[in-house]
Design a protein around this motif. Structure first.
Motif, PDB file in Angstrom:
ATOM      1  N   LEU A   4      34.475  85.853  -8.135  1.00 44.12           N
ATOM      2  CA  LEU A   4      35.351  85.968  -6.962  1.00 44.12           C
ATOM      3  C   LEU A   4      35.492  87.434  -6.544  1.00 44.12           C
ATOM      4  O   LEU A   4      35.378  87.769  -5.361  1.00 44.12           O
ATOM      5  N   GLY A   5      35.702  88.316  -7.538  1.00 41.04           N
ATOM      6  CA  GLY A   5      35.802  89.751  -7.251  1.00 41.04           C
ATOM      7  C   GLY A   5      34.532  90.247  -6.569  1.00 41.04           C
ATOM      8  O   GLY A   5      34.583  90.986  -5.576  1.00 41.04           O
ATOM      9  N   CYS A   6      33.375  89.821  -7.081  1.00 40.83           N
ATOM     10  CA  CYS A   6      32.088  90.264  -6.509  1.00 40.83           C
ATOM     11  C   CYS A   6      31.958  89.783  -5.063  1.00 40.83           C
ATOM     12  O   CYS A   6      31.518  90.539  -4.187  1.00 40.83           O
ATOM     13  N   LYS A   7      32.352  88.546  -4.801  1.00 42.98           N
ATOM     14  CA  LYS A   7      32.236  88.023  -3.429  1.00 42.98           C
ATOM     15  C   LYS A   7      33.150  88.804  -2.492  1.00 42.98           C
ATOM     16  O   LYS A   7      32.778  89.119  -1.364  1.00 42.98           O
ATOM     17  N   PHE A   8      34.329  89.100  -2.978  1.00 44.34           N
ATOM     18  CA  PHE A   8      35.287  89.841  -2.143  1.00 44.34           C
ATOM     19  C   PHE A   8      34.723  91.232  -1.824  1.00 44.34           C
ATOM     20  O   PHE A   8      34.715  91.666  -0.667  1.00 44.34           O
TER      21      PHE A   8
ATOM     22  N   ALA B 183      28.908  89.803 -23.343  1.00 44.15           N
ATOM     23  CA  ALA B 183      28.175  89.575 -22.086  1.00 44.15           C
ATOM     24  C   ALA B 183      28.248  90.845 -21.257  1.00 44.15           C
ATOM     25  O   ALA B 183      29.123  91.691 -21.472  1.00 44.15           O
ATOM     26  N   ALA B 184      27.313  90.964 -20.340  1.00 42.67           N
ATOM     27  CA  ALA B 184      27.316  92.124 -19.443  1.00 42.67           C
ATOM     28  C   ALA B 184      26.575  91.745 -18.168  1.00 42.67           C
ATOM     29  O   ALA B 184      25.783  90.788 -18.154  1.00 42.67           O
ATOM     30  N   GLY B 185      26.848  92.486 -17.116  1.00 42.73           N
ATOM     31  CA  GLY B 185      26.142  92.198 -15.869  1.00 42.73           C
ATOM     32  C   GLY B 185      26.452  93.209 -14.787  1.00 42.73           C
ATOM     33  O   GLY B 185      27.214  94.161 -14.987  1.00 42.73           O
ATOM     34  N   TYR B 186      25.813  92.995 -13.679  1.00 40.53           N
ATOM     35  CA  TYR B 186      26.132  93.799 -12.494  1.00 40.53           C
ATOM     36  C   TYR B 186      25.964  92.930 -11.264  1.00 40.53           C
ATOM     37  O   TYR B 186      25.281  91.897 -11.290  1.00 40.53           O
ATOM     38  N   CYS B 187      26.619  93.363 -10.199  1.00 39.21           N
ATOM     39  CA  CYS B 187      26.415  92.702  -8.916  1.00 39.21           C
ATOM     40  C   CYS B 187      25.992  93.783  -7.932  1.00 39.21           C
ATOM     41  O   CYS B 187      26.668  94.812  -7.818  1.00 39.21           O
ATOM     42  N   MET B 188      24.878  93.584  -7.285  1.00 38.19           N
ATOM     43  CA  MET B 188      24.364  94.592  -6.349  1.00 38.19           C
ATOM     44  C   MET B 188      24.654  94.157  -4.921  1.00 38.19           C
ATOM     45  O   MET B 188      24.325  93.037  -4.524  1.00 38.19           O
TER      46      MET B 188
ATOM     47  N   SER C  58      25.855  81.357   3.328  1.00 39.60           N
ATOM     48  CA  SER C  58      26.262  80.149   4.053  1.00 39.60           C
ATOM     49  C   SER C  58      26.976  79.167   3.129  1.00 39.60           C
ATOM     50  O   SER C  58      27.774  78.354   3.574  1.00 39.60           O
ATOM     51  N   LEU C  59      26.679  79.231   1.842  1.00 34.60           N
ATOM     52  CA  LEU C  59      27.326  78.338   0.880  1.00 34.60           C
ATOM     53  C   LEU C  59      28.484  79.026   0.158  1.00 34.60           C
ATOM     54  O   LEU C  59      29.339  78.371  -0.429  1.00 34.60           O
ATOM     55  N   GLY C  60      28.443  80.365   0.160  1.00 34.89           N
ATOM     56  CA  GLY C  60      29.444  81.108  -0.610  1.00 34.89           C
ATOM     57  C   GLY C  60      29.245  80.943  -2.102  1.00 34.89           C
ATOM     58  O   GLY C  60      30.170  81.083  -2.889  1.00 34.89           O
ATOM     59  N   GLU C  61      28.019  80.658  -2.498  1.00 34.73           N
ATOM     60  CA  GLU C  61      27.732  80.419  -3.915  1.00 34.73           C
ATOM     61  C   GLU C  61      26.599  81.328  -4.396  1.00 34.73           C
ATOM     62  O   GLU C  61      25.633  81.554  -3.655  1.00 34.73           O
ATOM     63  N   PHE C  62      26.695  81.777  -5.627  1.00 35.59           N
ATOM     64  CA  PHE C  62      25.571  82.471  -6.253  1.00 35.59           C
ATOM     65  C   PHE C  62      24.625  81.409  -6.819  1.00 35.59           C
ATOM     66  O   PHE C  62      25.037  80.554  -7.604  1.00 35.59           O
ATOM     67  N   ILE C  63      23.358  81.481  -6.405  1.00 36.83           N
ATOM     68  CA  ILE C  63      22.357  80.497  -6.822  1.00 36.83           C
ATOM     69  C   ILE C  63      21.338  81.180  -7.738  1.00 36.83           C
ATOM     70  O   ILE C  63      20.904  82.308  -7.451  1.00 36.83           O
ATOM     71  N   LEU C  64      20.978  80.486  -8.792  1.00 34.51           N
ATOM     72  CA  LEU C  64      19.981  81.039  -9.720  1.00 34.51           C
ATOM     73  C   LEU C  64      18.651  81.251  -9.002  1.00 34.51           C
ATOM     74  O   LEU C  64      18.010  80.296  -8.565  1.00 34.51           O
TER      75      LEU C  64
END
Ligand code: AHM
Ligand code: MG
Length: 365
Positions: free
Chosen positions: A68-72, A190-195, A218-224
């Motif tokens: 949610l934070g990443c989308k915002f 765990a670890a990650g990043y959002c670009m 358009s979906l508001g979803e992260f897709i693999l």
């Protein structure tokens, strides 16, 4: 136009998505368009969770708040110019650097998202001098270390920037202390990043490989979209701020010289440096090569922060089959003594990091 194009068909989780547009308009879309079984990040994590029947779903909840934070932040970054968010907020962060408004906003968003998850107990952000201890009524078992918006000097010119995070687990039923986050990176869960770039891509490892998810707006979803990322064993790119070269130590100088003037008959490597760690590391992960932020005479510990820059990226690199080295040791073995400690870092393809390790080892002799 938006959407995710050209997924390969040999993906482990078959993350089929609706094809919105294709470079080749004449292509027969029927077969692919029918495959609408979306592997969202939530579904992916829940699938992993089902392998652990004892799990109570706490990690999935925490991750959904990070997402949610990443989308915002993604939305705020894309609207920055329009919303006139760009500009100085009139504050400086703990490293004495000017904070941009988006840094302040992103920090706020992540702190609130993480606290409200009810699954965290200690938060360490690049933007806050002190750690945030979550009040007991909202406390959970995870510590999250993060840089809410790394590469902020690039905001004004629209270059890709990102959020970096790492997650530790604390002993339940014990009062959390700062020692819970002053842990070597190898203890991360765990670890990650959002670009935030031409697309919004979240790369995540929970300790069993690395997977990349692209936000379908358009979906508001992260897709693999990038399942089981493996970094090439050797790469053709080096990435470093060469403007600091006059202050580098011997091994770094020799290494970069080797990249440009190889004596073994191989071709010189290409130089790519964005100056935004998430973007430089993302390219390194996908294409191979090496990213360096070495020590120099002016900055004997380099520039990048151990807890929320060096560790998460090193964790991802190792999980993808690469290596991460500080000039002295495996990066994930480092035990930080301070929240905002810095360390030199060399990370990327296994063989490329092996070369720089050899140069540091020969210097010690
Ligand atoms: P920041 O956390 O203040 O944004 O600084 C970190 C950034 C990294 O994204 C990037 O790798 C590095 O600083 C670039 O530094 P330089 O401009 O010295 O090359
Ligand atoms: Mg940063």
């Amino acid at each position: 136009m938006c959407g995710l194009l050209h997924l390969t068909k040999d993906l482990k989780f078959e993350p089929w998505i609706l094809i919105i547009e294709s470079e080749n308009q004449n292509m027969d879309h029927t077969a692919d368009a029918q495959r609408t079984d979306l592997m969202t990040i939530t579904r992916f994590v829940l699938t992993q969770q089902s392998n652990h029947p004892e799990s109570r779903g706490d990690f999935s909840i925490l991750l959904s708040h990070i997402v949610l934070g990443c989308k915002f932040v993604c939305s705020a970054v894309s609207k920055a110019g329009l919303a006139k968010l760009i500009g100085l907020a009139g504050e400086t962060n703990v490293q004495g650097e000017e904070q941009k408004k988006l840094d302040v906003l992103s920090n706020d968003v992540f702190i609130k998202a993480l606290v409200s998850s009810g699954r965290t107990c200690i938060l360490v952000s690049e933007e806050d001098e002190e750690a945030t201890f979550v009040e007991p009524s909202k406390r959970g078992k995870y510590c999250v270390v993060f840089d809410p918006l790394d590469g902020s000097s690039n905001i004004d010119c629209g270059v890709s920037i990102g959020t970096i995070f790492g997650i530790y687990l604390v002993e339940e039923d014990q009062e959390p202390t700062i020692e819970d986050v002053l842990q070597p990176g190898k203890h991360m869960l765990a670890a990650g990043y959002c670009m935030y770039g031409s697309s919004c891509t979240l790369v995540l490892s929970t300790g069993t490989g690395v997977n990349g998810f692209t936000l379908d707006p358009s979906l508001g979803e992260f897709i693999l979209t990038h399942p089981d990322i493996k970094i090439p064993k050797k790469g053709k790119i080096y990435s470093v701020n060469e403007g600091n070269a006059k202050n580098w130590d011997g091994p770094t100088t020799k290494y970069v010289e080797k990249c440009k003037f190889p004596k073994d008959g191989s071709s010189p490597k290409s130089l790519r440096y964005i100056g935004s760690m998430v973007a430089d590391v993302h390219r390194t992960l996908l294409y191979g090569g090496i990213f360096l932020y070495p020590a120099d005479k002016k900055s004997p510990n380099g520039k990048l922060r151990v807890l929320y820059e060096v560790f998460p990226m090193s964790f991802l690199m190792e999980q993808a089959g690469g290596q991460a080295f500080t000039g002295k040791q495996r990066a994930l073995d480092l035990v930080p003594k301070k929240l905002h400690e810095r360390s030199p870092i060399f990370l990327g393809s296994y063989d490329d990091v092996e070369e720089i390790k050899a140069l540091y080892a020969s210097e010690e002799k």
